[in-house]
Design an enzyme around this catalytic site. Structure first.
Site, PDB file in Angstrom:
ATOM      1  N   ASP A 143      -5.342  -4.052   0.662  1.00  0.00           N
ATOM      2  CA  ASP A 143      -3.881  -3.978   0.579  1.00  0.00           C
ATOM      3  C   ASP A 143      -3.261  -4.457   1.902  1.00  0.00           C
ATOM      4  O   ASP A 143      -3.935  -4.475   2.938  1.00  0.00           O
ATOM      5  CB  ASP A 143      -3.488  -2.523   0.294  1.00  0.00           C
ATOM      6  CG  ASP A 143      -2.000  -2.298   0.301  1.00  0.00           C
ATOM      7  OD1 ASP A 143      -1.296  -3.036  -0.433  1.00  0.00           O
ATOM      8  OD2 ASP A 143      -1.528  -1.403   1.035  1.00  0.00           O
ATOM      9  N   ASP A 190       0.751  -4.035   2.973  1.00  0.00           N
ATOM     10  CA  ASP A 190       1.785  -3.184   3.550  1.00  0.00           C
ATOM     11  C   ASP A 190       1.299  -1.743   3.678  1.00  0.00           C
ATOM     12  O   ASP A 190       0.878  -1.153   2.688  1.00  0.00           O
ATOM     13  CB  ASP A 190       3.036  -3.236   2.659  1.00  0.00           C
ATOM     14  CG  ASP A 190       4.297  -3.251   3.483  1.00  0.00           C
ATOM     15  OD1 ASP A 190       4.359  -2.493   4.469  1.00  0.00           O
ATOM     16  OD2 ASP A 190       5.199  -4.033   3.161  1.00  0.00           O
ATOM     17  N   LYS A 215      -0.390  -3.834  -8.912  1.00  0.00           N
ATOM     18  CA  LYS A 215      -0.989  -2.501  -8.859  1.00  0.00           C
ATOM     19  C   LYS A 215       0.036  -1.439  -9.251  1.00  0.00           C
ATOM     20  O   LYS A 215       1.179  -1.563  -8.843  1.00  0.00           O
ATOM     21  CB  LYS A 215      -1.474  -2.213  -7.425  1.00  0.00           C
ATOM     22  CG  LYS A 215      -2.606  -3.123  -6.967  1.00  0.00           C
ATOM     23  CD  LYS A 215      -2.996  -2.860  -5.526  1.00  0.00           C
ATOM     24  CE  LYS A 215      -2.139  -3.613  -4.549  1.00  0.00           C
ATOM     25  NZ  LYS A 215      -2.622  -3.533  -3.140  1.00  0.00           N
ATOM     26  N   ASP A 247      -3.464   2.212   1.209  1.00  0.00           N
ATOM     27  CA  ASP A 247      -2.843   3.440   1.727  1.00  0.00           C
ATOM     28  C   ASP A 247      -2.134   4.244   0.654  1.00  0.00           C
ATOM     29  O   ASP A 247      -1.654   5.340   0.927  1.00  0.00           O
ATOM     30  CB  ASP A 247      -1.825   3.081   2.819  1.00  0.00           C
ATOM     31  CG  ASP A 247      -0.625   2.323   2.241  1.00  0.00           C
ATOM     32  OD1 ASP A 247      -0.837   1.265   1.619  1.00  0.00           O
ATOM     33  OD2 ASP A 247       0.508   2.808   2.406  1.00  0.00           O
TER      34      ASP A 247
END
Ligand code: MG
Length: 268
Positions: free
Chosen positions: A14, A16, A185, A210
């Protein structure tokens, strides 16, 4: 415990909250990616962001000192275009979205139209207007397929949280009464696109991120193991709350990118 490099063939990482916050790289991101490159890990950066092209995303990472090429990036826009091209190459697409989405669609030789679309493709559009919404809702109600690049309701920026693609999509859903196909996602479609690029089976890939509701949940949907990082949205304090919301758990949890780098080190 078996070493990660003996268990997994590829990583889906991922961006961000995992590699950076806005324009600020997260501590250890550059070292992690440098180490993955030196040790020849197969990986892709996988992002729900549909507004930027892979070239723009790679430039942004490079600017922050994190090594990246356009070929390392999988965006929800690319996965959306790939999905449509595979299901209906003759599709006529009405687009609510930005440059990255339009470029991805034309890159798959799909036709973009203003009227009588067979599919309405919607991502983040910071020039969204009532008029665009009206035309999209009328097209969906007339039978066009409704596809959303990603369901994120909010987007973190240096300006604070702003309405994301999912907030525009929520209006289209409410007005049309139709459920969209979601690509980003937690949908498995973006994950499957990245796996296809890597020529990797779901059970051989590790998703790293995260966010419990998107990254970790997408692992559940796609059949991949997952690694949660406490570098962004999820913290030890809110973990139980998000675990309940996401109705799933990560395979591994790491406090930061240094811990993750050590776990992925092939020389151990
Ligand atoms: Mg994230």
């Amino acid at each position: 415990m078996i070493a990660l490099h003996e268990r997994y063939k590829a990583l889906l990482i991922d961006l961000d909250g995992t590699m950076y916050h806005g324009e600020i790289p997260i501590d250890g991101a550059n070292l992690l990616i440098q180490s993955l490159r030196e040790q020849q890990w197969s990986y892709r950066f996988v992002t729900n962001n549909s507004s930027a092209t892979p070239e723009q995303v790679a430039e942004r990472l490079t600017r922050m000192g994190i090594a990246a090429d356009a070929a390392d990036i999988c965006t929800s826009a690319q996965a959306t275009a790939y999905y449509i091209a595979n299901n209906d190459p003759e599709a006529k697409a009405m687009v609510i979205g930005e440059h990255g989405l339009r470029q991805a669609l034309t890159g798959q030789a799909l036709e973009i139209v203003e009227e009588q679309p067979t599919v309405v493709v919607q991502g983040i559009d910071r020039e969204y207007t009532y008029e665009k919404g009206k035309r999209a809702v009328q097209a969906i109600r007339a039978g066009a397929q409704f596809i959303m690049t990603n369901p994120d309701l909010l987007l973190p920026t240096s300006d604070g949280l702003i309405p994301g693609a999912g907030s525009i999509g929520a209006m289209l859903q409410a007005a049309s009464g139709k459920q969209p196909v979601i690509i980003g996602k937690p949908s498995r479609i973006l994950i499957q696109y990245a796996l296809d690029q890597l020529d990797c089976d779901a059970e051989d890939a590790l998703i790293i991120g995260d966010n419990m509701l998107t990254d970790i949940r997408s692992g559940q949907e796609a059949g991949c193991h997952t690694a949660l990082l406490y570098t962004g949205i999820t913290t030890p304090d809110n973990y139980s709350y998000y675990r309940e919301q996401a109705e799933c758990e990560p395979t591994y949890v790491y406090a930061d990118l240094h811990e993750l780098r050590k776990a992925l080190n092939k020389q151990q």
